[in-house]
Design an enzyme around this catalytic site. Structure first.
Site, mmCIF file in Angstrom:
data_model
loop_
_atom_site.group_PDB
_atom_site.id
_atom_site.type_symbol
_atom_site.label_atom_id
_atom_site.label_comp_id
_atom_site.label_asym_id
_atom_site.label_seq_id
_atom_site.Cartn_x
_atom_site.Cartn_y
_atom_site.Cartn_z
ATOM 1 N N SER A 1 -10.170 -1.072 6.695
ATOM 2 C CA SER A 1 -9.467 -0.770 5.447
ATOM 3 C C SER A 1 -8.749 -1.949 4.807
ATOM 4 O O SER A 1 -8.295 -1.858 3.671
ATOM 5 C CB SER A 1 -8.462 0.370 5.672
ATOM 6 N N SER B 1 -9.666 1.582 2.898
ATOM 7 C CA SER B 1 -8.813 2.439 2.096
ATOM 8 C C SER B 1 -7.771 1.687 1.276
ATOM 9 O O SER B 1 -7.118 2.274 0.411
ATOM 10 C CB SER B 1 -8.103 3.443 3.002
ATOM 11 N N LYS C 1 0.830 -1.195 0.000
ATOM 12 C CA LYS C 1 0.000 0.000 0.000
ATOM 13 C C LYS C 1 0.871 1.255 0.000
ATOM 14 O O LYS C 1 1.941 1.287 0.606
ATOM 15 C CB LYS C 1 -0.912 -0.031 1.217
#
Length: 536
Positions: free
Chosen positions: A223, A199, A114
């Site tokens: 997330s 996210s 990420k």
């Protein structure tokens, strides 16, 4: 995106070399018999077999996955950074393997991480914001360092909801100023313009599409779990402190955690094994009750649910429009868990006070707001070696964002930050401590930890839609696995902007296993037992 050291033509040829078998062998991958694996569903063990047998090299894998990314990324906006050093790293790892040395099961395997996970290399760590573009770090994050020691190749970084969904009240999942809008589109298998959730949006889509063997996401509340379920993959949200957050762009030291997102429980377990463990730069990891993490891959047992007591806190399930198919599939999942040998304790519910605070209280927002105001500058911005945009605290970041047009302000607001700054105190104040203690009570004795203890439960299960919130408050682990899909005649429900489809035909949803702190090995076993009975 960083330039690659070889031509697009060569990349395309190598990509075809790997995916031709998708058409020649549509029902399986078979590395043992000498065919090339399909990137979209190849497993860790299949890649290891191919690498050990000389069927392909890690350099081949980097080239093939890179070509796969280049094929889809202009449409899907999944990857924001490609590692310009990936080929040289792969060549080094190939040389080590040729000399009889492997660092572990992930040796020479490409992984995506990420975009908020720091690396001290030629890639940027931005959290999706131009405010951090070009900023550099003194060293790798603890997570990136562990990946490299395990022999994994950090192939690139994935897009995310900007600032890990901690900026706007009116943005969209998977959008960042730096990375654009991530969407899901898997050969028409799901639904056009599907919301990727957030996210860890890019990490979810990347693992689903086979843009790397697997990916890393981060979670403060939902997330990892939410993008995993809508991408039909496995997500492990670890106990806060099982994996290092050092030099990961923070929201809250009390809730942030980094975990794997992969196509199978086994692949996720291999990745968790590589990143779990203590890090002197993150004092939460020093609270681990073991010197070395448990054997997560060894926990994969078809009979893991036999004799276990599994609870269902029904009053946490607050049904909304479109949830009918999810709840129907959940009832079927309960029967699968029961047939696997578990005892089901239904309607073991959290207290009325806990439910009211969970649904209507604001303590959780206070904790995140106050933590962010402190943690962002102290745990990240102050560590930067170079900081081209001179952002040293949240006020600086907000000012940059509101003045830099590609950040799409004011159409996408800074409402979350406005609230954080208007709070008027940080995480050292008595007001903060009262809110934090409320969180611990609501999710602890009066919530999920009370249920686990009072009913002698091994785990709780919930549809993944309803699983992230309470574990987030006390930092406990959750594993989500695929559970089903919305039917072909499902009514389409769009997000507030009308740009993405949140609910619609063929969109996946998941089942979550929830446990006490440090129970990842047990949860992985339960998830695996369920997965093996329902996959196909």
């Amino acid at each position: 995106m960083a330039a690659q050291a070889c031509s697009l033509g060569l990349l395309w040829l190598l990509f075809l070399k790997f995916v031709t078998c998708q058409y020649l062998y549509p029902n399986k991958t078979d590395v043992v018999q000498g065919t090339f694996p399909r990137l979209i569903d190849v497993t860790t063990e299949e890649l290891e077999t191919g690498l050990e047998g000389g069927l392909f090299t890690s350099v081949d894998l980097v080239n093939a996955y890179t070509a796969r990314i280049l094929e889809v990324n202009s449409t899907l906006n999944v990857v924001t950074e490609l590692n310009p050093d990936a080929l040289s790293i792969a060549a080094q790892l190939d040389a080590e393997r040729a000399n009889g040395t492997t660092r572990g099961p992930l040796h020479g395997m490409p992984i995506l991480i990420k975009g908020n996970i720091g690396t001290a290399d030629r890639m940027s760590t931005t959290a999706g914001s131009f405010a951090l573009l070009g900023a550099t770090l003194p060293r790798d994050s603890g997570i990136a360092a562990k990946l490299r020691r395990a022999g994994a190749i950090i192939l690139g970084k994935t897009n995310l909801s900007e600032w890990a969904n901690f900026r706007s009240y009116n943005s969209t999942n998977g959008w960042s100023g730096y990375g654009g809008q991530t969407i899901i589109l898997r050969l028409g298998a799901y639904y056009p313009q599907q919301d990727p959730s957030g996210s860890s949006s890019g990490s979810g889509v990347a693992s689903s599409l086979g843009l790397a063997l697997s990916s890393l996401g981060s979670e403060t509340s939902g997330s990892i779990l939410s993008p995993s379920e809508v991408n039909n993959i496995v997500g492990i949200k670890p106990t806060v402190g099982l994996t290092s957050r050092a030099l990961v762009i923070p929201i809250s030291q009390r809730q942030d955690t980094v975990g794997p997102m992969a196509r199978t429980v086994r692949d996720a377990s291999y990745l968790l094994q590589a990143i779990a463990g203590k890090d002197p730069n993150d004092n939460y990891t020093l609270a681990q009750p073991f010197e070395s993490p448990p054997d997560y891959v060894g926990a994969l047992n078809y009979s893991s649910l036999r004799g276990k007591r599994i609870g269902i806190p029904r009053n946490v399930i607050t049904q909304e429009e479109g949830d009918g198919p999810v709840l129907a599939a959940f009832e079927q999942a309960i029967q699968t868990v029961r047939r696997a040998g578990a005892t089901i304790l239904d309607n073991v519910n959290i207290t009325a006070y806990a439910l009211d605070q969970y649904l209507n209280g604001n303590a959780s927002e206070i904790v995140l707001d106050a933590d962010f105001v402190t943690d962002l500058p102290e745990n990240y911005l102050s560590k930067l070696v170079t900081n081209p945009n001179n952002v040293h605290n949240l006020v600086d970041v907000r000012n940059f964002t509101q003045k830099f047009p590609p950040e799409d302000y004011p159409d996408r607001d800074t409402g979350v930050w406005d609230e954080s700054l208007a709070l008027g105190f940080n995480n050292t104040s008595p007001q903060f401590w009262a809110a934090y203690q409320n969180n611990l009570e609501v999710a602890g004795p009066q919530g999920i930890l009370g249920l686990l203890a009072n009913y002698s439960l091994d785990a709780l299960i919930l549809p993944t839609d309803f699983s992230p919130g309470l574990p987030a408050l006390v930092g406990t682990p959750v594993v989500t696995v695929p559970m089903g899909f919305y039917s072909a005649n499902t009514t389409v429900i769009r997000n507030k902007r009308g740009t993405l489809v949140e609910t619609g035909p063929n969109i996946p949803f998941g089942l979550s296993f929830i446990g006490p702190a440090w129970s990842e090995a047990s949860l992985i076993g339960y998830a695996y037992a369920f997965e093996q009975r329902t996959m196909g």
